[in-house]
Design an enzyme around this catalytic site. Structure first.
Site, PDB file in Angstrom:
ATOM      1  N   TRP A  21       0.830  -1.213   0.000  1.00 15.79           N
ATOM      2  CA  TRP A  21       0.000   0.000   0.000  1.00 15.79           C
ATOM      3  C   TRP A  21       0.865   1.265   0.000  1.00 15.79           C
ATOM      4  CZ3 TRP A  21      -1.893   3.087   4.626  1.00 15.79           C
ATOM      5  CH2 TRP A  21      -2.848   4.031   4.247  1.00 15.79           C
ATOM      6  N   GLN A  27       4.862   5.404  -4.383  1.00 19.12           N
ATOM      7  CA  GLN A  27       5.859   6.212  -3.671  1.00 19.12           C
ATOM      8  C   GLN A  27       7.300   5.848  -4.044  1.00 19.12           C
ATOM      9  OE1 GLN A  27       5.500   5.554   0.544  1.00 19.12           O
ATOM     10  NE2 GLN A  27       6.829   7.260   1.140  1.00 19.12           N
ATOM     11  N   TYR A  54      -4.749  -0.516  -4.739  1.00 19.47           N
ATOM     12  CA  TYR A  54      -3.425   0.054  -4.462  1.00 19.47           C
ATOM     13  C   TYR A  54      -2.809   0.589  -5.759  1.00 19.47           C
ATOM     14  CZ  TYR A  54      -3.653  -2.227   0.158  1.00 19.47           C
ATOM     15  OH  TYR A  54      -4.016  -2.634   1.419  1.00 19.47           O
ATOM     16  N   GLN A 181      -8.553  -8.889   8.005  1.00 17.14           N
ATOM     17  CA  GLN A 181      -7.379  -7.993   7.949  1.00 17.14           C
ATOM     18  C   GLN A 181      -7.746  -6.659   8.594  1.00 17.14           C
ATOM     19  OE1 GLN A 181      -4.638  -5.901   4.571  1.00 17.14           O
ATOM     20  NE2 GLN A 181      -4.690  -8.112   4.537  1.00 17.14           N
ATOM     21  N   TRP A 210      -2.712  -4.831   9.753  1.00 15.86           N
ATOM     22  CA  TRP A 210      -2.081  -3.755   8.968  1.00 15.86           C
ATOM     23  C   TRP A 210      -1.747  -2.520   9.800  1.00 15.86           C
ATOM     24  CZ3 TRP A 210      -4.924   0.878   8.231  1.00 15.86           C
ATOM     25  CH2 TRP A 210      -6.306   0.819   8.324  1.00 15.86           C
ATOM     26  N   SER A 211      -0.879  -1.714   9.253  1.00 16.22           N
ATOM     27  CA  SER A 211      -0.370  -0.485   9.891  1.00 16.22           C
ATOM     28  C   SER A 211       0.130  -0.709  11.314  1.00 16.22           C
ATOM     29  CB  SER A 211      -1.425   0.633   9.866  1.00 16.22           C
ATOM     30  OG  SER A 211      -1.477   1.229   8.578  1.00 16.22           O
ATOM     31  N   ALA A 214       1.358   2.435  12.727  1.00 17.70           N
ATOM     32  CA  ALA A 214       0.458   3.597  12.591  1.00 17.70           C
ATOM     33  C   ALA A 214       1.008   4.567  11.547  1.00 17.70           C
ATOM     34  CB  ALA A 214       0.241   4.283  13.943  1.00 17.70           C
ATOM     35  N   LYS A 221       9.918   8.901  14.314  1.00 15.44           N
ATOM     36  CA  LYS A 221      10.586   9.895  13.453  1.00 15.44           C
ATOM     37  C   LYS A 221       9.863  11.226  13.392  1.00 15.44           C
ATOM     38  CE  LYS A 221       8.980   7.912   9.056  1.00 15.44           C
ATOM     39  NZ  LYS A 221       9.485   7.237   7.854  1.00 15.44           N
ATOM     40  N   GLU A 296      15.346  -3.255   9.380  1.00 15.18           N
ATOM     41  CA  GLU A 296      15.166  -3.023  10.810  1.00 15.18           C
ATOM     42  C   GLU A 296      13.942  -3.774  11.343  1.00 15.18           C
ATOM     43  OE1 GLU A 296      14.430   1.070  12.059  1.00 15.18           O
ATOM     44  OE2 GLU A 296      15.141   0.487  14.064  1.00 15.18           O
TER      45      GLU A 296
HETATM   46  P1  NDP Z   1       2.994   0.738   8.866  1.00 13.45           P
HETATM   47  O1  NDP Z   1       2.019   1.385   9.771  1.00 13.45           O
HETATM   48  O2  NDP Z   1       3.998  -0.149   9.502  1.00 13.45           O
HETATM   49  O3  NDP Z   1       3.700   1.891   8.015  1.00 13.45           O
HETATM   50  C1  NDP Z   1       4.743   1.561   7.131  1.00 13.45           C
HETATM   51  C2  NDP Z   1       5.479   2.846   6.775  1.00 13.45           C
HETATM   52  O4  NDP Z   1       6.160   3.369   7.909  1.00 13.45           O
HETATM   53  C3  NDP Z   1       6.541   2.619   5.730  1.00 13.45           C
HETATM   54  O5  NDP Z   1       6.038   2.569   4.419  1.00 13.45           O
HETATM   55  C4  NDP Z   1       7.460   3.804   5.994  1.00 13.45           C
HETATM   56  O6  NDP Z   1       6.803   4.957   5.454  1.00 13.45           O
HETATM   57  C5  NDP Z   1       7.432   3.864   7.517  1.00 13.45           C
HETATM   58  N1  NDP Z   1       8.450   2.987   8.119  1.00 13.45           N
HETATM   59  C6  NDP Z   1       8.431   1.625   8.198  1.00 13.45           C
HETATM   60  N2  NDP Z   1       9.500   1.162   8.831  1.00 13.45           N
HETATM   61  C7  NDP Z   1      10.239   2.230   9.176  1.00 13.45           C
HETATM   62  C8  NDP Z   1      11.470   2.382   9.856  1.00 13.45           C
HETATM   63  N3  NDP Z   1      12.147   1.315  10.304  1.00 13.45           N
HETATM   64  N4  NDP Z   1      11.940   3.639  10.054  1.00 13.45           N
HETATM   65  C9  NDP Z   1      11.260   4.715   9.616  1.00 13.45           C
HETATM   66  N5  NDP Z   1      10.093   4.633   8.948  1.00 13.45           N
HETATM   67  C10 NDP Z   1       9.577   3.395   8.727  1.00 13.45           C
HETATM   68  O7  NDP Z   1       2.249  -0.178   7.793  1.00 13.45           O
HETATM   69  P2  NDP Z   1       1.338   0.200   6.513  1.00 13.45           P
HETATM   70  O8  NDP Z   1       0.374   1.271   6.840  1.00 13.45           O
HETATM   71  O9  NDP Z   1       2.233   0.361   5.340  1.00 13.45           O
HETATM   72  O10 NDP Z   1       0.517  -1.159   6.362  1.00 13.45           O
HETATM   73  C11 NDP Z   1       1.199  -2.370   6.023  1.00 13.45           C
HETATM   74  C12 NDP Z   1       0.442  -3.092   4.926  1.00 13.45           C
HETATM   75  O11 NDP Z   1      -0.856  -3.418   5.378  1.00 13.45           O
HETATM   76  C13 NDP Z   1       0.190  -2.277   3.640  1.00 13.45           C
HETATM   77  O12 NDP Z   1       1.293  -2.251   2.773  1.00 13.45           O
HETATM   78  C14 NDP Z   1      -0.973  -3.033   3.048  1.00 13.45           C
HETATM   79  O13 NDP Z   1      -0.524  -4.188   2.380  1.00 13.45           O
HETATM   80  C15 NDP Z   1      -1.772  -3.415   4.292  1.00 13.45           C
HETATM   81  N6  NDP Z   1      -2.858  -2.445   4.566  1.00 13.45           N
HETATM   82  C16 NDP Z   1      -4.151  -2.904   4.529  1.00 13.45           C
HETATM   83  C17 NDP Z   1      -5.215  -2.056   4.730  1.00 13.45           C
HETATM   84  C18 NDP Z   1      -6.616  -2.591   4.670  1.00 13.45           C
HETATM   85  O14 NDP Z   1      -7.570  -1.808   4.670  1.00 13.45           O
HETATM   86  N7  NDP Z   1      -6.792  -3.881   4.603  1.00 13.45           N
HETATM   87  C19 NDP Z   1      -5.022  -0.620   4.985  1.00 13.45           C
HETATM   88  C20 NDP Z   1      -3.633  -0.237   5.064  1.00 13.45           C
HETATM   89  C21 NDP Z   1      -2.609  -1.122   4.870  1.00 13.45           C
HETATM   90  P3  NDP Z   1       7.547   6.314   5.068  1.00 13.45           P
HETATM   91  O15 NDP Z   1       8.952   5.991   4.685  1.00 13.45           O
HETATM   92  O16 NDP Z   1       6.736   6.866   3.953  1.00 13.45           O
HETATM   93  O17 NDP Z   1       7.470   7.158   6.305  1.00 13.45           O
END
Ligand code: NDP
Length: 328
Positions: A21, A27, A54, A181, A210-211, A214, A221, A296
């Site tokens: 996502w 991105q 997506y 999910q 997911w997330s 957050a 950060k 990480e």
């Molecule tokens: P997170 O809440 O873990 O956010 C991930 C984001 O956080 C990264 O893309 C990056 O974004 C930042 N990040 C991750 N690791 C680090 C780190 N070590 N240091 C600094 N920044 C970091 O998860 P997502 O919101 O991406 O959700 C995960 C997956 O869940 C999605 O890819 C999707 O497949 C699924 N999903 C499903 C949903 C649903 O409705 N079913 C809704 C949302 C997600 P950045 O670099 O841009 O700051």
């Protein structure tokens, strides 16, 4: 890597998985997406999560190209799609939702974009108030019978809606939902720790959460800075920025940082380890826009043993988000 059963099913998913996502097809460049998938697979990740919406289908295209290029044995990984929102944009009513028509056509679209013969997991991305749940269950069951989908599930449905799907399946001897999910992290806990408990107990529903960070807030950060190269600065995602950068949450994250420091770990690893500690979590879907982020967070399993009762109590005191359950 650790593997967990997807609920009561026999499917073993890696406790950490990779999502697409906002990153794949949007991105990040495709080369980075490939490096992320490769890093994950080499670490033992066996589940890649995607959805038709997506990047308007482009995330699946990028993921499909990677799977094709890498040539990993199809039996060694699990790939998902999710249907409901269609491909976005100006859609006609038949191009979204959970009608039999969109489920069948949406499944075929995902198979094409991902370049696979079957989807291991197919999710109903949201509940569809315009379609009887019975129609959706029959449509999903048919796809399973045709071998186009192996397991189906829901995403962000209420417990009552999942329960209805389970009951319809039971009544007609159909294949019911295997997994949900939901969002799950230190700030969003009600479904996983409250509402869904009967589903886990009675139907053995698994979860692909997911997330876990957050949207990056739980990395810390944003504690004293506003880095520009993040999803919170993507045009059109102002709603996500507003929902994420809330003062009380930022204050909690600052306090959580001291806990991570004392444990000698990092905040992202601590926050993900906390999700992993919940036995109802089958897999935590990681998101990453950079390879070092994923390197990480893939280390989070090592931190789980450090989350003793004393540590989790401290975390509870800081976040104050533990759901209050009704007493019976
Ligand atoms: P997170 O809440 O873990 O956010 C991930 C984001 O956080 C990264 O893309 C990056 O974004 C930042 N990040 C991750 N690791 C680090 C780190 N070590 N240091 C600094 N920044 C970091 O998860 P997502 O919101 O991406 O959700 C995960 C997956 O869940 C999605 O890819 C999707 O497949 C699924 N999903 C499903 C949903 C649903 O409705 N079913 C809704 C949302 C997600 P950045 O670099 O841009 O700051």
């Amino acid at each position: 890597m650790q593997y967990r059963r997807l609920g009561k099913s026999g499917l073993q998913v890696s406790a950490l998985s990779l999502g697409t996502w906002l990153t794949f097809g949007k991105q990040i460049p495709d080369e980075v997406a490939e490096q992320l998938a490769d890093t994950a697979y080499r670490a033992g990740v066996n589940f890649f999560d995607s959805a038709e919406i997506y990047a308007r289908g482009q995330a699946e295209v990028v993921l499909g190209n990677i799977l094709q290029k890498k040539g990993w044995d199809r039996t060694s990984y699990v790939v998902s799609s999710k249907l409901f929102f269609g491909l976005g944009g100006d859609l006609r009513p038949t191009q979204k939702g959970l009608s039999r028509k969109h489920i069948v056509e949406g499944c075929h679209g995902a198979l094409r974009r991902l370049q696979v013969d079957y989807l291991d997991l197919l999710f109903c991305h949201r509940p569809d108030k315009q379609t009887p749940i019975e129609e959706t269950v029959w449509a999903m069951h048919s796809l399973v019978m045709q071998g186009k989908v192996l397991y189906w599930g829901t995403s962000e449905w209420s417990a009552a809606e999942v329960l209805e799907a389970c009951l319809v399946a039971e009544k007609h001897h159909l294949v019911g939902p295997t997994m949900e999910q939901p969002q799950y992290n230190l700030f969003e806990r009600n479904k996983m720790e409250g509402e869904y408990l009967p589903l886990f107990e009675r139907y053995g529903i698994g979860t692909t959460i997911w997330s876990p960070l957050a949207s990056g807030l739980l990395t810390g950060k944003y504690n004293d800075a506003d880095p520009k190269d993040t999803r919170l600065h993507i045009a059109g995602l102002e709603w996500l920025r507003d929902a994420t950068l809330r003062e009380e949450r930022l204050n909690a994250v600052k306090a959580l940082k001291t806990v991570a420091d004392e444990l000698g770990t990092s905040l992202p690893k601590l926050a993900i380890a906390w999700c992993l500690k919940n036995p109802h979590v089958s897999t935590v879907i990681l998101g990453a826009s950079k390879v070092h982020q994923l390197e990480e967070t893939l280390g989070a399993l090592d931190v789980v043993p450090q989350l003793t009762g004393e540590v989790t109590n401290r975390i509870e005191e800081i976040v104050g988000t533990k759901p209050v359950l009704p007493e019976y």
